[in-house]
Every structure is written in C-alpha cells, then in structure tokens.
Design a protein around this motif. Structure first.
Motif, short mmCIF file in Angstrom:
data_model
loop_
_atom_site.label_atom_id
_atom_site.label_comp_id
_atom_site.label_asym_id
_atom_site.label_seq_id
_atom_site.Cartn_x
_atom_site.Cartn_y
_atom_site.Cartn_z
N TYR A 55 0.84 -1.19 0.00
CA TYR A 55 0.00 0.00 0.00
C TYR A 55 0.87 1.24 0.00
O TYR A 55 1.75 1.41 0.83
N ASN A 56 0.60 2.12 -0.96
CA ASN A 56 1.46 3.24 -1.30
C ASN A 56 0.78 4.54 -0.90
O ASN A 56 -0.20 4.94 -1.51
N GLY A 57 1.29 5.17 0.15
CA GLY A 57 0.64 6.40 0.57
C GLY A 57 1.34 7.08 1.72
O GLY A 57 2.49 6.76 2.06
N GLY A 58 0.64 8.04 2.33
CA GLY A 58 1.19 8.83 3.43
C GLY A 58 0.68 8.35 4.78
O GLY A 58 0.42 7.16 4.98
N ASN A 59 0.51 9.29 5.69
CA ASN A 59 0.15 8.94 7.06
C ASN A 59 -1.15 8.13 7.17
O ASN A 59 -1.17 7.07 7.78
N ASP A 60 -2.21 8.64 6.57
CA ASP A 60 -3.49 7.96 6.68
C ASP A 60 -3.44 6.59 6.01
O ASP A 60 -4.03 5.62 6.51
N SER A 61 -2.72 6.54 4.89
CA SER A 61 -2.62 5.26 4.17
C SER A 61 -1.84 4.24 4.98
O SER A 61 -2.14 3.05 4.93
N MET A 62 -0.83 4.70 5.73
CA MET A 62 -0.07 3.78 6.56
C MET A 62 -0.93 3.29 7.74
O MET A 62 -0.76 2.18 8.22
N ASP A 63 -1.86 4.12 8.15
CA ASP A 63 -2.82 3.70 9.17
C ASP A 63 -3.70 2.58 8.61
O ASP A 63 -3.90 1.54 9.27
N THR A 64 -4.19 2.76 7.40
CA THR A 64 -4.97 1.71 6.72
C THR A 64 -4.15 0.42 6.61
O THR A 64 -4.62 -0.67 6.96
N GLY A 88 4.06 -1.29 3.64
CA GLY A 88 3.78 0.09 3.25
C GLY A 88 4.88 0.62 2.35
O GLY A 88 6.06 0.37 2.59
N VAL A 89 4.46 1.33 1.31
CA VAL A 89 5.41 2.02 0.42
C VAL A 89 5.15 3.52 0.60
O VAL A 89 4.04 3.98 0.34
N PRO A 90 6.16 4.26 1.04
CA PRO A 90 5.90 5.64 1.44
C PRO A 90 5.65 6.56 0.24
O PRO A 90 6.16 6.33 -0.84
#
Lengths: 412, 412
Positions: B111-120, B139-141
C-alpha cells in the motif's frame, strides 16, 4: 543608404516573458560585434531609463553571462509600462529622449515589447524623423499574448503555450484520481486575445487536457458555461476547463470583474480572481468538488519549459533588428513569416511598418473557435504546435536554474 | 520464514505526487518478475478497489507503458481518501478485504501512501495477523508533505521541492521588473508540516528566492508579518514571501480560514485562499502592488521538474517492499536511511514498524527554523539539496509529455 556610425540603445518594455532576454541577447551580442555600433547601451526599465539617463554599458558584461540571457526569464534590464504622450500635445519626453540620444551619439534604438511598446517605438521613430535626427529605430517583438499585428506569431508566446499545455496535461492526471470526481478550472492570461487559453487545447489534442476552453474573442454566457460543465461532469465524472482571464459577458463586462452574481451574492469584489469566482459558481450549481487554478506569473516566466524554437526565433529577431538597422532600414518592427506546408515548419524574419503594428491587436480568428464557443478547431492546433518544439539545454547549478548575472554598469 | 506463494495487490492512496507512479513501477515490475508472486493485481482507487472488487491485472500491461509510469505524475490506478474504522468497533470492511484476499489467493499487500494510508495498511496488517490469514503487508511511502515518521524523507517530497524552488526562482525574476516595486506571496502546500514551504528557501540560497518564509511549525503573527514585509519592501523596493497553507495563529486557527480581519473586514469567507487573503491584507497595509500566487496542484504533479534522485528512490522503495515481503518480512513500511557526510549523499532503504509510522507526523525541527520565525536555517538547505538532484530523461512526443497509457484490464 549611407553608413551610420554611433551608439545604440536597447530597452525592454511591458510584461516580461520567458524569452524576452533571448531577444535581448540577439540584439546585444549582434550589436557588440558590429563595427558601426560604437557602444551598446541598455536602458534601465525601458524608455524610463532613457528619460532618467540610466543606461548600462553592455560592453562591460561577461560574454558568458550575456549568453545565459537566452535561458533567463523576465526582463533582465528591467521593464516599464509607460504611455508616451502624443508629441503634438506634449513633446517634453521626446525632447528629453533627443537630448539623451545626442549626449551619447545614439544612432540606433531597439525597443523590445508588445503593442504599447511598439506605439512608443513608433512615436519615437516619427519624432526623430520630424526633427531630422538621424537615428534608426527598430521594434523587436515580444508578448506572451501573441497579439501583435502582421507577424505570424510573437516571441514569448510559444514558451508560455508550452508551459500551459504541459501544466494542463499534468493537472489533468492529478484532477481525476479520486472516484468522487472534480471540476478543475485553469485561469490563463490573455485580456483581449485568447491565444494562450487556446494553447491549453494542445493538452487535449495529446490526450490529457481541458474538456472546455473559453476565449475572449467571443461573448461568455454563464448559463451555457454551467450547462456545459454540468453535462460533462455528469457524463465523465470529471471536467477540466481552461478560461482566458479576459472572458466577458455580451455587454463587455469582464467575468472576473463581475461584483455580484446570483450564485455568490456577496456584492463584494472577488479577491481570488476569475478561477476562484468560476469555481464558486460551479460549486454552487453542481455541488461538485471544484478547484480553480490560476497560472498567474508562472506561465510567463516558466523558462524551464521554454520552447527551443521560441528561444532561437527570439535571438533571430534581435539579430535581424540590428542587421537591418545597420543596413539602413528604420521605422520597422521585425516580424515572422512562416510556412507550415505538409507539416514542415519554416520561419523567416520580415519587416513590418511600425505605424501598422502599433496599437493593432491580432486576435484568434473566429473560424478557429468552435461553433459552441467552448473550444478551438484543428487549425489552431496546427498553428501552435510547431512553435513549441524543442527542449533547450538549460544551464543548471545543483539542479536549479543558473540565470544570467549582469553587472549592469551605469554609463557615467 | 517459510516460502509464501500467491497473488499480490498493490494500491495507491491519498494525494498524488509526481513520482508515486515510480513507486508503483518499482512494486509492479519487481512483483511481475518474482516467481513467488503468482499474479499482480492493481486496486482501483486504493483500498476502495479491494472493497469493491475492482482489481486490474497488471500482467496484461505493455512493459514499455509500465516503465513510463516512472515519468507519469499522479496515481495511475486511482487514489482514495478512505478512513478505515477501528476493527474492534466495526470489522465490516476488514471481513470484506479478507474475503477478496481469499478469493484471489492474495498473499502480498503493498500500500502506497502517506500517514493515513499507513494507518490503513497497519490496520489491515494487524487484522490479518489476528485472524491468522497468512499475508505479508508492506507500506510504500509517498507524500509531498514529507511528514512520515522514521524515514529520512518521503518519495514525492523532493520533486515537489524542486518544482517549488525552481518556480520561486523564476517568479523572483518576474516580480521585480518594474521600478514601481511589488510584494509577491507564494502559497505552498503543507497543512501541518512546513517542509515544502521551507523548500522555497532553496531558491533564496541560490540567489533568487523569498525574503520571508513562514512555516506551520510556529505560530503566525499577522502584525509581525506585516512589519516584516513592510520593512523589506521599503528597504529593497520588492518583497517575496513564501507561506505554508497551514500557517495558523497562536490559538490554532488557520490564517486561511480567518473569516474576518481588521484589514479586509468583509466578514465573508475568502474565496481565493491564503495567498489572496494575505495579498489583500498586505495591499491594505503597505499600499504596495501585491500578487498572491497559489502553487496549488501544480506543485504535486509537476513531473517535468521531477528530481531524478526522487524517481530512482521511489522505484527503489517499491522494489524493496516486494523483495523484503517475498523474503518473509511483513508489517513494515519501507523508509530511507541517509547520510550526507562531507557533502556525499547516500540513501539506503530501511524497514520501519507500521505501528510506529501510522498516524505520527514528522515536522520540521524547530532548530531549523530561524529565531524570527520567518525563514529556515542552513541545516534545512543541506538536508533538502541532495534530494532534488538530477534531471530525468523525460519521454516526450512533439515536445509534450508522453505519459503511461495503461489498459487497466479488470480481473473477472
């Protein structure tokens, strides 16, 4: 014509562009090499620099820095917006200019700008003829607006067009990532002519651009606009719009200046400009998520996206101004005569009468605008496309632009 | 750890960047080559695509088009902003995700994203562990905001920083051409962290950038701001300001949301955003010509100004996610560990616990902000500079960007 020896003055006027300094380079580098031009002076802030006796000795600049002007956006010598009086009404400024010309033995005057600047150039040219002062006056074209009369196109337009098309293609990618949809409104410069807004359609021609394009050549109808946006938004789930800042209602009122509308109803001036205004109207009408993006100054100084064709033609126009003046020509503006036969683009300089150029605007032909008044036709694309070609080899330091650093040594 | 064979799902989430698709390329190209990954699925609009069973078969894409993802801005598979519920409160979504994972035998989730995406990502990871479903989650930042905890920096930040610095350098040239002076206010993204606004100071470090920079890490004081601008405008005749969209007063109110101020006094919401608001306040106070420029979406999709370093690191982070997952690692985010000793920059991937990364913001250290709270210190510049280096060789057609065209074949 007789040989004329003396100094030259070069000045820049009006809104800057990404490549006006490339024209400056063309004039200055050519003039510095010419034996008939005894001294190359640069006017600080255009004609104001002449009036204020603020002139730079361009011969003292490092040639390598002068060459960097080709890649340095904006007016390196400073610009002005100064309206010259009718010399028959008030000749104060003209007498002063003559005084400065005599003081430095100026026999060549090169003025780099758009419509208003060509008016200045023309008035000075005619005044010098009238008083019998032997000085060759040449206009060097410049304007992102592309609205100078007589020439195929204007230096500066193509680089702005390329910036606009590229930015639209990128924003197009961004403005449709969510499944919730969005309306995106791009505000593009061009008060009276829609050349720049039309250039946004290049992005569409290459698969990622505005669905709707509105130019100031035709009247804007808010209801029709809202219906257009609503239809496309419902159809596609997204809608991208490019508008010229100069769009106006049938009564001539600029949409950007409309103080009150049924939909925002504040009765106050809009702070955020046209894009913000249209965004709020669309939001109210469609309920869609809307973003207004104003390309603002970015589009006229984005030298990192300059067209190499534009840079080369700008240099060529400056060079042609000097060479023709030295050869005996005066009272002209350098223009471009271009052919696009069978996809082969050829551009040559031509000379236009300053009298014809001054104060005449060239607008987008109505037959290049579609019937619905919300887009441009293929001939517009075919016209613009050759102009934006080529990538300049931009000088950089640490991956950031390396612009020209001029010494700007004032003549004593 | 034991070998695990199965399909993978890759998804993109949150606001897009210029290089999030470079990370996608890193994941997809690496996964397609790996014998343990039986099928590479791309989720349409991030986790929503999993929930809605909208998955693309990435194996059906043309490899040449996939490679173009490195230069294609924005989220090619579509993004989302979807907040996952606490699974202890409502596990509906998690059950559905498990169902889809089982349906396609998904054993890898990237999953590639920022703060909220890392929460997901973290919540899904923990849920799969809890229910005993063997699936490796990585997670992919990604975030232009650069505010992910634990990593030296985030993919996407550097390209936005380069866009901002370059644009500031160009606007700097433009915003001082007239002798009449001007105040120019650049509005830059960053709601809570000032990394992007700080990057505008790179332009200043290279001779053509903002005089004043305001970050959201410290409280904004309108009176002090106006005094700063007034002083510099009087001193230099021009003033350039960079502000983070997230600047706020001491009471926490965003300046952009301030409905009423003594100086504009309408009592209505500002349509034009922060730059327009500050421009109107400065105009009122100083009488100067003022222009507010909002970099808006342009700064996060300006792939034509991407940093090659950023692109390469984005690919590397995607590749590392796949390789580590196949090697048996799970429940981590790929981060960067960097050294900048003696001007030599080295960047390696590291693995961070998703639990630590999710929902923790990394802000600009206060010691990197100057005492006057209107600029950044040299360590900030030294930190950012290596990240923006290198020019990608951008694929173009007719001098316009050639972005990836994916087929996006839905799995039946």
């Amino acid at each position: 014509m007789s040989e004329l020896k003396g100094a030259c003055i070069f000045g820049q006027s009006g809104g800057p562009t990404s490549v006006i300094n490339a024209s400056a380079y063309g004039v200055i580098a050519t003039a510095l090499k010419n034996p008939n031009i005894t001294r190359v002076l640069g006017a600080e802030h255009g004609i104001k620099g002449v009036l204020n006796d603020r002139l730079f000795d361009m011969g003292q600049e490092d040639p390598a820095e002068l060459e960097l002007l080709k890649y340095t956006p904006s007016s390196a010598l400073g610009s002005c917006r100064y309206k010259m009086a009718d010399p028959d009404v008030d000749d104060t400024d003209y007498k002063r200019i003559l005084e400065i010309f005599k003081k430095y033995d100026v026999r060549y005057f090169f003025y780099n700008g758009g419509n208003d600047s060509m008016d200045t150039c023309n008035k000075i040219s005619k005044y010098m003829q009238k008083v019998g002062y032997d000085c060759r006056v040449m206009g060097v074209p410049k304007t992102i607006d592309n609205d100078l009369f007589g020439t195929d196109h204007c230096p500066g337009f193509a680089s702005a067009a390329k910036y606009i098309a590229t930015s639209c293609m990128e924003v197009y990618q961004d403005a449709r990532v969510y499944d919730t949809g969005m309306v995106c409104i791009m505000e593009i410069m061009g008060r009276h002519a829609g050349w720049l807004a039309g250039a946004a359609a290049l992005a569409t021609a290459y698969g990622a651009g505005p669905d709707l394009v509105y130019l100031p050549e035709v009247d804007f109808d808010m209801d029709k606009f809202l219906a257009d946006v609503d239809r496309i938004y419902k159809e596609k789930g997204n809608c991208m719009v490019a508008v010229s800042e100069g769009i106006h209602y049938a009564d001539g009122t600029f949409v950007s200046e409309a103080k009150t509308s049924a939909t925002d109803g504040f009765g106050h001036a809009q702070l955020g400009g046209l894009a913000a205004h249209l965004a709020s109207v669309v939001k109210e009408k469609t309920g869609a998520k809307v973003r207004g993006i104003e390309l603002s100054l970015l589009q006229r100084c984005g030298a990192h996206l300059a067209s190499e064709t534009d840079i080369e033609e700008s240099v060529m126009s400056g060079k042609a101004a000097v060479e023709n003046a030295v050869a005996g020509i005066t009272d002209k503006m350098v223009g471009f005569q271009c052919t696009r036969d069978n996809g082969k683009y050829v551009c040559k300089t031509e000379l236009l009468n300053l009298t014809d150029v001054a104060n005449t605007e060239k607008k987008v032909p109505l037959e290049w605008i579609n019937k619905e008044h919300n887009g441009v036709e293929q001939p517009f694309i075919d016209y613009v496309l050759p102009l934006i070609q080529g990538e300049p080899n931009l000088p950089k330091v640490d991956s950031l632009p390396r612009f020209a650093k001029l010494k700007k040594v004032l003549v004593k």
